[in-house]
Design an enzyme around this catalytic site. Structure first.
Site, PDB file in Angstrom:
ATOM      1  N   HIS A 124       0.937  -1.700   0.543  1.00  0.00           N
ATOM      2  CA  HIS A 124       0.135  -0.320   0.182  1.00  0.00           C
ATOM      3  C   HIS A 124       0.842   1.454  -0.187  1.00  0.00           C
ATOM      4  O   HIS A 124       0.492   2.282   0.043  1.00  0.00           O
ATOM      5  CB  HIS A 124      -1.313  -0.073   0.885  1.00  0.00           C
ATOM      6  CG  HIS A 124      -2.062   0.735   0.804  1.00  0.00           C
ATOM      7  ND1 HIS A 124      -2.481   1.575   0.526  1.00  0.00           N
ATOM      8  CD2 HIS A 124      -3.604   0.565   1.363  1.00  0.00           C
ATOM      9  CE1 HIS A 124      -3.479   2.257   0.006  1.00  0.00           C
ATOM     10  NE2 HIS A 124      -4.812   1.435   1.121  1.00  0.00           N
ATOM     11  N   ARG A 125       2.172   1.311   0.426  1.00  0.00           N
ATOM     12  CA  ARG A 125       3.063   2.210   0.477  1.00  0.00           C
ATOM     13  C   ARG A 125       3.327   2.916  -1.133  1.00  0.00           C
ATOM     14  O   ARG A 125       3.591   4.134  -1.495  1.00  0.00           O
ATOM     15  CB  ARG A 125       4.469   2.565   1.159  1.00  0.00           C
ATOM     16  CG  ARG A 125       4.441   1.587   2.542  1.00  0.00           C
ATOM     17  CD  ARG A 125       5.891   1.169   2.884  1.00  0.00           C
ATOM     18  NE  ARG A 125       5.955   0.109   2.104  1.00  0.00           N
ATOM     19  CZ  ARG A 125       7.264  -0.542   2.380  1.00  0.00           C
ATOM     20  NH1 ARG A 125       7.858  -0.020   3.722  1.00  0.00           N
ATOM     21  NH2 ARG A 125       7.301  -1.400   1.740  1.00  0.00           N
TER      22      ARG A 125
END
Length: 467
Positions: A440-441
């Site tokens: 998700h980064r």
């Protein structure tokens, strides 16, 4: 002077390795370039050549034993060179052993050095940090990180790596030792020149009812073994591959914020095209007779679709670093391959640019050599994404763990007949569920959804992979 034969570093993450087989015996005459021994790393077996010509002597590297990278495993004496029945000292060790040790107390008085007792093999910790002037403790980056997470003082750990370097095995030995609790609560003492005591940093004792940072409540093998009746199990030691898999999976799940997206893809058009392409494959002559030039699998087409989807959604073809986002220009797809004792992910480079037949033949070659542990490091390191397919086992759907430095991995389930509704009518279709795990980064939910939709479009309209 004889030539030192060392255990080389053949993998980026390699700290130790095992010699699985020697091809030359003690006293054998070898030529430069001859295969001396085979290394078993966590992912592959690699043949190591002789660095010089001569007679192989002082073979200290034993088969099936963990050996630190850079350690001498044998020596090669040139023809006619005098041989002493004692392993020579490496240049660095020789320099250290012959260099005089000097110490000066306050007001110029020489220190009287007490004899140093050897550290017992079952005790890794010394009672004090090195004296001023001894320099920092030598340790691998992984060992430093593990020691920091466990609250251990590296200066109090005797290293078993090259030239006393502390390696991961030393940290593991300390953590599994009964002395761990005693040592973690013990204050480090030391004496400066002139008898002045160092002011050590206090080390907080771990309360008995609270596990230390980074450790589960069961800290050692002894705690686990107490839960099972003696004689009701057998112990199978971990090999390097199993240790590395465990370490990297823990690292991935604790440092990467996973996010999951699942959708269904209809396979009927793809299966029909695959049948047509395989039927049209030209025939070639082989040692076993005539055979088709290629035989496409569903997984080959999944690899191609994933690569093309990444090119269609380039922002998802990325890797996360602390300072910048790495945007990849090519789609290099790793494919999870099960091998005895573990898993490895050979990579199809530039899969977006390759035809289905090239991907199919390349994948068969990589998988075959992966199972015999004959892959080269550059064939399984890196990559920009990965595919893990458990459909052949009948698994409907699952979520895979991201393999750094990837930001995505696609988990592929089995194709099965299901009832689907189209234009108000129920019909039967072959459907495959896929789950995209994203970091998700690097890949947000909407971006991951866009990538998965692009993949679905290619799977359901497979002619797009041929143009």
């Amino acid at each position: 002077m004889p030539t030192e034969v060392i255990l080389p570093k053949v993998d980026m993450d390699m700290a130790t390795g095992q010699i699985s087989r020697w091809f030359a015996e003690e006293g054998a005459t070898v030529k430069k370039g001859d295969v001396l021994f085979e290394i078993e790393t966590d992912k592959a077996a690699m043949e190591i050549d002789a660095p010089a010509s001569g007679v192989l002597r002082d073979v200290t590297g034993k088969e099936g034993v963990d050996i630190a990278v850079g350690s001498a495993v044998a020596w090669i004496y040139a023809d006619g060179e005098a041989y002493k029945d004692k392993a020579p000292i490496s240049p660095l060790e020789g320099e250290m052993s012959t260099k005089s040790t000097e110490g000066v107390a306050s007001e110029g008085t020489a220190l009287a050095l007490s004899p140093v007792e050897p550290t017992p093999p079952d005790r890794r910790l010394a009672d004090h940090p090195p004296l001023e002037g001894e320099g920092k403790t030598r340790a691998t980056p992984l060992a430093r990180r593990l020691a920091r997470e466990a609250g251990l003082n590296l200066s109090g750990i005797s290293g078993t790596g090259p030239h006393g370097r502390v390696v991961k095995a030393d940290i593991d030995a300390v953590l599994s030792s009964p002395l761990e609790g005693e040592v973690s609560a013990k204050r480090t003492e030391g004496v400066a020149s002139g008898g002045t005591a160092f002011a050590p940093s206090p080390v907080e004792a771990t309360p008995p009812d609270r596990p230390s940072a980074g450790h589960p409540p069961l800290k050692g093998e002894g705690d686990v073994m107490k839960l099972f009746e003696e004689g009701s199990y057998e112990l199978v030691p971990h090999d390097n591959m199993r240790k590395t898999i465990a370490r990297r999976l823990v690292e991935a799940k604790t440092t990467i914020p996973h996010f999951y997206l699942t959708l269904d893809c209809e396979l009927d058009a793809l299966l029909a095209l695959r049948t047509q392409l395989n039927a049209a494959a030209p025939v070639k002559k082989t040692d076993k007779g005539e055979a088709p030039a290629y035989k496409l699998s569903v997984n080959d087409m999944v690899i191609k679709a994933m690569a093309m989807a990444l090119k269609a959604v380039p922002d998802a073809n990325a890797s996360w670093t602390e300072s910048a986002m790495v945007k990849h220009r090519h789609a290099d797809v790793g494919v999870a391959v099960s091998i005895p004792g573990g898993l490895i992910t050979p990579i199809i480079r530039h899969a977006d640019e390759k035809t289905l037949s090239v991907i199919s033949n390349e994948m068969k070659d990589l998988a075959s050599r992966a199972r015999s542990r004959k892959l080269k490091p550059e064939e399984y390191q890196g990559g920009t994404t990965a595919v893990s397919n458990l459909g052949m086992f009948g698994i409907k759907d699952f979520a895979a763990v991201i393999n750094p430095p990837h930001a995505t991995i696609l988990a592929v389930g089995a194709g099965e007949e299901r009832a689907v509704v189209r234009n108000g009518e129920i019909r039967i279709a072959t459907v495959m569920s896929v789950t995209l795990s994203t970091d998700h980064r690097a890949v947000d939910g909407a971006l991951g959804a866009e990538l998965l939709v692009a993949f679905k479009k290619l799977i359901e309209n497979p002619m797009g992979m041929l143009v």
